[in-house]
Scaffold this motif. Sequence first.
Motif, short mmCIF file in Angstrom:
data_model
loop_
_atom_site.label_atom_id
_atom_site.label_comp_id
_atom_site.label_asym_id
_atom_site.label_seq_id
_atom_site.Cartn_x
_atom_site.Cartn_y
_atom_site.Cartn_z
N THR A 24 -22.26 37.21 12.75
CA THR A 24 -21.45 37.26 11.53
C THR A 24 -22.21 37.90 10.38
OG1 THR A 24 -20.26 35.29 12.24
CG2 THR A 24 -20.12 35.86 9.90
N ASP A 71 -16.41 25.60 13.43
CA ASP A 71 -16.82 26.81 12.70
C ASP A 71 -18.19 27.27 13.17
OD1 ASP A 71 -16.16 28.76 10.56
OD2 ASP A 71 -17.98 27.92 9.65
N ARG A 107 -8.31 33.17 13.69
CA ARG A 107 -9.05 34.02 12.77
C ARG A 107 -8.49 35.43 12.75
NH1 ARG A 107 -13.87 31.88 11.01
NH2 ARG A 107 -14.27 29.81 11.86
N PRO A 156 -12.30 35.65 8.90
CA PRO A 156 -12.00 34.42 8.16
C PRO A 156 -10.97 33.56 8.88
CG PRO A 156 -11.06 36.32 7.05
CD PRO A 156 -11.89 36.85 8.17
#
Length: 143
Positions: A44, A30, A108, A56
Amino acid sequence: MATKYSFKVRWGDTDPAAIVFFPNFYRWMDEATHEFLTELGLPTSELIEKEKIGAPLLESNCKFKTPLVFDDEAFVITEVAEIHNKVFKLSHTFYRGETFIAEGFTLRAWTSFNGKPKAITIPQEIREKLKAHQKADLVAQTN
């Protein structure tokens, strides 16, 4: 073109045997994703704050080959594995020096947070930035 995210294994990342506890690989994937987006010029925090756009996580997986332990210096190589209309898949390969540690992926969705979150088409300019970081072997297969 790939991006590289480096990290050092901390004591809190490990189990009682000083081996990295597996969920940390997902955390590092992540973190590598957000670093990857920043390198593309898409931090982000700015996407969410200014444009109400995010990416997400829909799915994630990791396969482990060799353990990492406390105090190891390691890095993750992140590349685009797939680009679809509304989703993209990133591959993450972990190394300690030249030693292959693990590999995984994150899937994502390009998502608007104006109102209820909704997956939207990835804009062409973003798609081009992603394509520039697509795995070389995958680019050859699609040409």
